[in-house]
Design an enzyme around this catalytic site. Sequence first.
Site, PDB file in Angstrom:
ATOM      1  CE  LYS A 145       0.713   1.820   3.312  1.00  0.00           C
ATOM      2  NZ  LYS A 145       2.009   2.331   3.914  1.00  0.00           N
ATOM      3  CE1 TYR A 231      -2.026  -0.453   7.261  1.00  0.00           C
ATOM      4  CE2 TYR A 231      -0.855   1.582   6.816  1.00  0.00           C
ATOM      5  CZ  TYR A 231      -0.860   0.206   6.917  1.00  0.00           C
ATOM      6  OH  TYR A 231       0.274  -0.498   6.679  1.00  0.00           O
TER       7      TYR A 231
HETATM    8  P1  NAD Z   1      12.273   2.164   2.292  1.00  0.00           P
HETATM    9  O1  NAD Z   1      12.695   3.506   1.851  1.00  0.00           O
HETATM   10  O2  NAD Z   1      12.830   1.620   3.556  1.00  0.00           O
HETATM   11  O3  NAD Z   1      12.600   1.093   1.141  1.00  0.00           O
HETATM   12  C1  NAD Z   1      12.400   1.376  -0.229  1.00  0.00           C
HETATM   13  C2  NAD Z   1      13.244   0.437  -1.066  1.00  0.00           C
HETATM   14  O4  NAD Z   1      13.097   0.816  -2.433  1.00  0.00           O
HETATM   15  C3  NAD Z   1      14.755   0.527  -0.742  1.00  0.00           C
HETATM   16  O5  NAD Z   1      15.296  -0.761  -0.749  1.00  0.00           O
HETATM   17  C4  NAD Z   1      15.319   1.344  -1.896  1.00  0.00           C
HETATM   18  O6  NAD Z   1      16.668   0.999  -2.198  1.00  0.00           O
HETATM   19  C5  NAD Z   1      14.401   0.921  -3.041  1.00  0.00           C
HETATM   20  N1  NAD Z   1      14.330   1.901  -4.132  1.00  0.00           N
HETATM   21  C6  NAD Z   1      14.349   1.600  -5.430  1.00  0.00           C
HETATM   22  N2  NAD Z   1      14.307   2.708  -6.189  1.00  0.00           N
HETATM   23  C7  NAD Z   1      14.291   3.744  -5.336  1.00  0.00           C
HETATM   24  C8  NAD Z   1      14.272   5.158  -5.518  1.00  0.00           C
HETATM   25  N3  NAD Z   1      14.221   5.713  -6.739  1.00  0.00           N
HETATM   26  N4  NAD Z   1      14.269   5.936  -4.412  1.00  0.00           N
HETATM   27  C9  NAD Z   1      14.269   5.396  -3.177  1.00  0.00           C
HETATM   28  N5  NAD Z   1      14.295   4.047  -2.938  1.00  0.00           N
HETATM   29  C10 NAD Z   1      14.312   3.245  -4.017  1.00  0.00           C
HETATM   30  O7  NAD Z   1      10.683   2.155   2.333  1.00  0.00           O
HETATM   31  P2  NAD Z   1       9.722   1.129   3.085  1.00  0.00           P
HETATM   32  O8  NAD Z   1       9.351   1.693   4.383  1.00  0.00           O
HETATM   33  O9  NAD Z   1      10.283  -0.228   3.054  1.00  0.00           O
HETATM   34  O10 NAD Z   1       8.414   1.243   2.161  1.00  0.00           O
HETATM   35  C11 NAD Z   1       8.332   0.574   0.923  1.00  0.00           C
HETATM   36  C12 NAD Z   1       6.862   0.395   0.553  1.00  0.00           C
HETATM   37  O11 NAD Z   1       6.259  -0.454   1.517  1.00  0.00           O
HETATM   38  C13 NAD Z   1       6.057   1.691   0.547  1.00  0.00           C
HETATM   39  O12 NAD Z   1       5.150   1.677  -0.510  1.00  0.00           O
HETATM   40  C14 NAD Z   1       5.320   1.682   1.871  1.00  0.00           C
HETATM   41  O13 NAD Z   1       4.093   2.349   1.833  1.00  0.00           O
HETATM   42  C15 NAD Z   1       5.123   0.199   2.101  1.00  0.00           C
HETATM   43  N6  NAD Z   1       5.066  -0.128   3.535  1.00  0.00           N
HETATM   44  C16 NAD Z   1       4.029  -0.852   3.990  1.00  0.00           C
HETATM   45  C17 NAD Z   1       3.935  -1.165   5.329  1.00  0.00           C
HETATM   46  C18 NAD Z   1       2.797  -2.005   5.835  1.00  0.00           C
HETATM   47  O14 NAD Z   1       2.622  -2.076   7.049  1.00  0.00           O
HETATM   48  N7  NAD Z   1       2.046  -2.654   4.965  1.00  0.00           N
HETATM   49  C19 NAD Z   1       4.895  -0.704   6.207  1.00  0.00           C
HETATM   50  C20 NAD Z   1       5.974   0.022   5.719  1.00  0.00           C
HETATM   51  C21 NAD Z   1       6.043   0.303   4.362  1.00  0.00           C
END
Ligand code: NAD
Length: 376
Positions: A145, A231
Amino acid sequence: MNNNLSHQKQDRRSFLRKAGASVALGSLGVLSFPYTKLSARSFDESKLGVALVGLGYYAKHKLAVGLEVTEFCQLKGIVTGTPSKIPDWKSKYNLEDKNIYNYQNFDSIADNPDIDIVYVVLPNSMHADFVIRAAQAGKHVICEKPFDINAKRSAEAVEACAKAGKLLQIGYRCQYDPNHQEIMRIGREKELGALKEIRSSHSFFGVHGDNWRYTDRSLAGGGPLMDVGVYSINAARYSTGLEPVAVWAKTYNTYPNRMDGMEETIVFTLEFPDGTLANCSSSYAARANFLHISAEKGNYGLEPCFGYSGATGYKGEDKIDLPIHNQQAAQMDAFARNILDGTPVIASGEDGLKDMIVIDALYKSAKKGGKRIAIG
Ligand code: NAD
């Protein structure tokens, strides 16, 4: 694993293999689109292989951890743009080189029978593209999401999965938590009478962060509404079992030079066709995590509601506190069962798309100073 389930799964799997699922499931009337056959594999035959796309916080600390306890799927591959992350993941999860991809060669995953499910965990605006690529590579897909950054891109991804005959789940882990399912049940069965008002907020103090969420509108698509406010939208929809007919929203920014082009706080209302109102907010400059529902004969809700450490709540004087081991594992196992059994996905692509339609309307309302925007 429960022995019955294990046998059932093995039987289902060999049944799918032998029969060719498009004929078998079609004749059961379960799926309305062509379904593809599962291919032979070289590992634990009882589990579906998952490849995580994007190895950031959520993939590393929640999904990979959840995949250690899933019964019906296991981590078999990764897709990353950061080669320095590979050695750790490889050794920790015993991954084979042939199951490690980058964003450029990702499409060749089509030829890899070890991977059944691609799980997209990238920044928001990259979701739909990777969902479409995964479906076109013949894989079932889970997309985090928010689905993407607008309804148009999300609809394209839904269509691509349907066209490819692949299942799509949105990572709405709460929908697989029995505490949230109890909230759905109370509302649907009108146990406390008609719902009148829903109040929900999901907020945290992140405004000073340097992650793309707070700094890059092209990746995030918006502020906390996209990230955590979604959410509350999803919960208001699954609590009522209805789709909103109109929305209002106002946005606020109090820290200069932060949240460039994105809201820091949004307050919003969803109006449902039976007159129920959902009054919600989401902020990166506040702390809140709740869902409270007023029905004709009493109140019920969850607080904490949306966090990783679980949801607990109340129904009048009674407690709602149902056990769940791991939300992410429950969500991914449910999807694996959908694939193996040909059952419908609960948090489907269509569900994610409906939230994106609401988000588009909320931003439209905020842009017009809080004007009522009708949906549908
Ligand atoms: P994060 O920034 O920790 O991770 C993002 C990942 O994408 C990294 O590994 C990064 O290297 C990669 N990436 C690839 N291209 C990129 C770019 N151009 N710029 C930045 N990063 C790039 O983020 P996250 O917290 O892991 O979130 C990722 C996704 O998961 C989001 O869509 C977020 O909404 C979702 N999420 C969902 C939940 C849940 O409870 N369902 C919780 C956290 C995050």
